[in-house]
Scaffold this active site. Structure first.
Site, PDB file in Angstrom:
ATOM      1  N   CYS A 130       8.477  -4.134  -3.743  1.00 23.76           N
ATOM      2  CA  CYS A 130       8.368  -2.708  -4.061  1.00 23.76           C
ATOM      3  C   CYS A 130       8.414  -1.880  -2.787  1.00 23.76           C
ATOM      4  O   CYS A 130       7.408  -1.760  -2.077  1.00 23.76           O
ATOM      5  CB  CYS A 130       7.073  -2.433  -4.827  1.00 23.76           C
ATOM      6  SG  CYS A 130       6.862  -0.697  -5.293  1.00 23.76           S
ATOM      7  N   CYS A 133       6.093   1.152  -2.796  1.00 18.50           N
ATOM      8  CA  CYS A 133       4.679   0.801  -2.601  1.00 18.50           C
ATOM      9  C   CYS A 133       4.365   0.490  -1.141  1.00 18.50           C
ATOM     10  O   CYS A 133       3.345   0.921  -0.607  1.00 18.50           O
ATOM     11  CB  CYS A 133       4.308  -0.421  -3.442  1.00 18.50           C
ATOM     12  SG  CYS A 133       4.698  -0.311  -5.191  1.00 18.50           S
ATOM     13  N   ASP A 134       5.239  -0.284  -0.489  1.00 13.07           N
ATOM     14  CA  ASP A 134       4.893  -0.881   0.796  1.00 13.07           C
ATOM     15  C   ASP A 134       5.726  -0.390   1.979  1.00 13.07           C
ATOM     16  O   ASP A 134       5.457  -0.759   3.122  1.00 13.07           O
ATOM     17  CB  ASP A 134       5.032  -2.411   0.711  1.00 13.07           C
ATOM     18  CG  ASP A 134       4.137  -3.005  -0.363  1.00 13.07           C
ATOM     19  OD1 ASP A 134       3.048  -2.461  -0.594  1.00 13.07           O
ATOM     20  OD2 ASP A 134       4.533  -4.020  -0.985  1.00 13.07           O
TER      21      ASP A 134
END
Length: 301
Positions: A130, A133-134
């Site tokens: 992701c 997300c990261d």
């Protein structure tokens, strides 16, 4: 008899339980493997509104603790099917049956993995599924994105705004994703296409240090020095056992509208398992709330 039976103990399922319990309904969450879902593998979550930073496991355990303190029951069993008996919907597991007035399917997805050495070991330590997300954890560093669809292209574009260098690795000579994104990426100096190439191995002791890749046309094997690799080669829903009860799309996702209603009255779908454009922690939580309130409305009517 439960008011709301929730299949899946990820963010969507646990949020649904919280909203159901607060509405005065008795809920049960049935989870086959690990409560918390995929987010538990993220070392840091920094894109959830109101929480500056928290580990994925802590976030999940806080949700579970909140749901249980409100009275949610939890069961660790594998669901084998569901059936409709009119006013009662029955969740079947390997251990027993759970009669419910309504059901929320929150089974999530699993990310398709490359299956190369060290991928599993370094997940959360440079291996991610992701970018949204990261990606921020790799600001100013060199990373790679693996995949050729729109998700991979979007990930590469997102990362190019923060990372020093983005290698976009695809096993074919052209991308399957949107051509407009490909053209935008071609105009970015810090994005390099690595076509006709597959990842053979991910290297690193405690975190990702480099990739071993192989050019399928030339047979040449070489290294790419990167701090992170974002794998975007598809998501796999786990909805086959519900296919005779609710309608699925061609990719196996549950057909459900924004109110989380499926094709079957009294059965709702929340989170990544349903048809939707954006799959994030916030949208999973939103779905859980919407599905629970829709289930309460269904019960009342």
């Amino acid at each position: 008899m439960y008011d709301i039976g929730i299949i899946g103990g990820g963010t969507a399922g646990m949020t649904a339980a919280i909203y159901g319990q607060r509405a005065g309904k008795q809920t049960v969450i049935i989870e086959g493997s690990t409560f918390g879902g995929q987010i538990t593998s993220s070392p840091n979550v920094e894109n959830y509104p109101g929480i500056a930073s928290v580990s994925g496991s802590e976030f999940s355990m806080n949700l579970l603790d909140q749901a249980m303190k409100l009275g949610t029951e939890t069961v660790m069993e594998q669901v084998t099917g569901i059936r409709d008996e009119g006013a009662v919907k029955v969740i079947e597991t390997t251990g027993k049956e759970y009669p419910c007035r309504s059901i929320i399917l929150a089974t999530g997805v699993t990310h398709r993995h490359l299956g190369v050495p060290n991928e599993e070991r370094l997940t959360g330590a440079g291996v991610s599924y992701c970018a949204t997300c990261d990606g921020m954890f790799f600001r100013g560093r060199d990373v790679a994105v693996v995949g050729g669809g729109s998700t991979a292209l979007q990930d590469a574009e997102f990362l190019s705004n923060y990372c020093r260098k983005v290698y976009l690795i695809h096993r074919r000579d052209e991308f399957r994703g949107e051509d407009s994104i490909v053209k935008r990426l071609q105009g970015k100096e810090n994005v390099e296409f690595v076509l006709n190439t597959i990842v053979k191995e991910i290297i690193g002791d405690t975190s990702v240090e480099r990739l071993i890749v192989n050019n399928k046309k030339t047979g040449k094997e070489y290294k790419l020095e990167v701090s992170g690799v974002f794998i975007a080669v598809g998501q796999i829903p786990q909805n086959e056992i519900f296919a005779e009860t609710v309608k699925l799309d061609g990719n196996g996702f549950i057909l459900a509208s924004e109110d989380c209603m499926t094709s079957h009255p009294g059965i709702f779908a929340a989170g990544d398992c349903r048809t939707k454009e954006v799959r994030q922690l916030t949208t999973a939580a939103a779905d859980g709330a919407v599905a629970a309130l829709a289930a309460c409305k269904y019960i009342a009517e």
